[in-house]
Design a protein around this motif. Structure first.
Motif, PDB file in Angstrom:
ATOM      1  N   SER A 195       5.016  30.572  88.340  1.00  0.00           N
ATOM      2  CA  SER A 195       5.249  30.673  86.891  1.00  0.00           C
ATOM      3  C   SER A 195       3.931  30.720  86.127  1.00  0.00           C
ATOM      4  O   SER A 195       3.800  31.438  85.137  1.00  0.00           O
ATOM      5  N   ASP A 199       9.871  36.266  86.997  1.00  0.00           N
ATOM      6  CA  ASP A 199       9.392  35.042  87.656  1.00  0.00           C
ATOM      7  C   ASP A 199      10.527  34.478  88.508  1.00  0.00           C
ATOM      8  O   ASP A 199      11.546  34.028  87.975  1.00  0.00           O
ATOM      9  N   SER A 208      10.860  27.745  83.361  1.00  0.00           N
ATOM     10  CA  SER A 208       9.637  27.217  82.757  1.00  0.00           C
ATOM     11  C   SER A 208       8.906  28.239  81.900  1.00  0.00           C
ATOM     12  O   SER A 208       7.900  27.914  81.273  1.00  0.00           O
ATOM     13  N   ASP A 235      14.303  32.005  87.263  1.00  0.00           N
ATOM     14  CA  ASP A 235      14.550  30.655  87.782  1.00  0.00           C
ATOM     15  C   ASP A 235      15.566  29.990  86.856  1.00  0.00           C
ATOM     16  O   ASP A 235      15.212  29.389  85.835  1.00  0.00           O
TER      17      ASP A 235
HETATM   18 MG   LIG Z   1       8.267  28.478  88.697  1.00  0.00          MG
END
Ligand SMILES: [Mg+2]
Ligand SMILES: Nc1ncnc2c1ncn2[C@@H]1O[C@H](COP(=O)(O)OP(=O)(O)OP(=O)(O)O)[C@@H](O)[C@H]1O
Length: 287
Positions: free
Chosen positions: A49, A161, A77, A72
């Motif tokens: 990330s 991501d 995040s 994710d």
């Molecule tokens: Mg991550």
């Protein structure tokens, strides 16, 4: 196991057509995106990330139009690292307008949909006990919706991501057949490299270009040589990002380090890696 298309009657909900329509909408949304790239590692916590946020910011600061999809779903995040937590999602027509970070990166994340910090993602299944049997399908469906229902507009790069794990890349490739390539991340430890070798194999199996391997947290451990790992696997080595407390603190503040501390060795490493990937992508037609 039966697939949607094998089901003769589905009670009138016409699931096959709905999914097909959504996939077609997803395709149309991505028509304006030049390159979709995925940041992956089988290993958790190695900095996927952080790499995503800083590559996205590095590209945006050199004039590329950039979006980030936080794939994710359980541990999102990207909204935090790019400083858009708490920003409201605006619905415009048939799509959601993603918030933009200070440097202009468009962000879509499950974090923007959950109402409280402590609220975990839970899937609506006939019973919670059997939610695990549905998880893969529902995760793929949620990502399909994120891609299809977000107004990404015209982008030079959409960076995805991924959560840790070697299996997620195949899902992303099935949703995004135009994926331009994967960026792998590892740290200089035997344990990480053991897992990342498997990720390299998966990335090779999905038959999408491997843009290269990034060594993150360089210097933190006296670990094995990451450039050698890349050479052994026959994939490009993109560079090393040193361990730097400031980089982590910047992520916590939602200010990518490449923007706040551009002269630092870590930011310089990210900028060089971003330039290398960008040059490679620009040199070939969209696949
Ligand atoms: Mg991550
Ligand atoms: N080069 C670095 N120097 C210092 N801290 C770093 C560096 N890279 C990442 N970190 C920190 O390490 C932690 C894990 O990083 P990050 O969340 O990016 O990893 P991840 O691979 O995405 O994790 P996950 O597998 O949970 O998705 C974060 O707190 C981040 O700020």
């Amino acid at each position: 196991m039966k697939k949607y298309k094998d089901i003769a009657g589905d009670g009138g909900s016409n699931v096959v057509a709905q999914v097909g329509e959504q996939q077609a909408r997803l395709q149309r949304r991505l028509d304006g995106v030049r390159f979709v790239v995925a940041v992956v590692s089988g290993k958790g916590g190695v900095g996927k990330s952080t790499v995503t946020a800083n590559l996205a910011a590095a590209w945006a600061s050199t004039g590329w139009r950039v979006g980030v999809l936080d794939a994710d779903l359980n541990g999102p995040s990207m909204a935090k690292m790019l400083g858009v937590r708490g920003h409201a999602l605006k619905v415009a027509g048939d799509a959601v307008e993603p918030p933009r970070s200070a440097i202009g990166v468009k962000v879509m994340s499950m974090d923007l949909l959950l109402s409280t910090d402590a609220e975990p993602l839970s899937w609506r299944a006939p019973t919670q006990q059997e939610a695990h049997t549905w998880r893969g399908t529902m995760e793929a469906q949620a990502l399909r919706e994120f891609l299809a229902d977000t107004d990404w507009g015209d982008l030079d790069a959409l960076v995805v991501d991924l959560p840790p794990g070697t299996d997620r890349l195949a899902t992303v490739v099935s949703l995004i057949p135009v994926l331009a390539g994967t960026i792998l991340v590892t740290i200089p430890s035997d344990v990480s490299q053991l897992v990342v070798r498997k990720s390299i194999t998966v990335a090779q199996q999905v038959e999408k270009p491997i843009l290269g391997l990034v060594e993150n947290m360089a210097g933190l451990f006296p670990g094995p040589d990451v450039a050698m790992l890349a050479a052994d696997a026959g994939i490009p080595f993109l560079g090393s990002v040193p361990f730097d407390r400031g980089l982590s603190l910047a992520g916590d503040r939602g200010d990518p380090f490449v923007v706040t501390e551009p002269a630092s060795p870590a930011a310089q490493a990210f900028s060089a890696i971003a330039a290398k990937i960008r040059d490679g992508l620009e040199r070939r037609p969209r696949c």
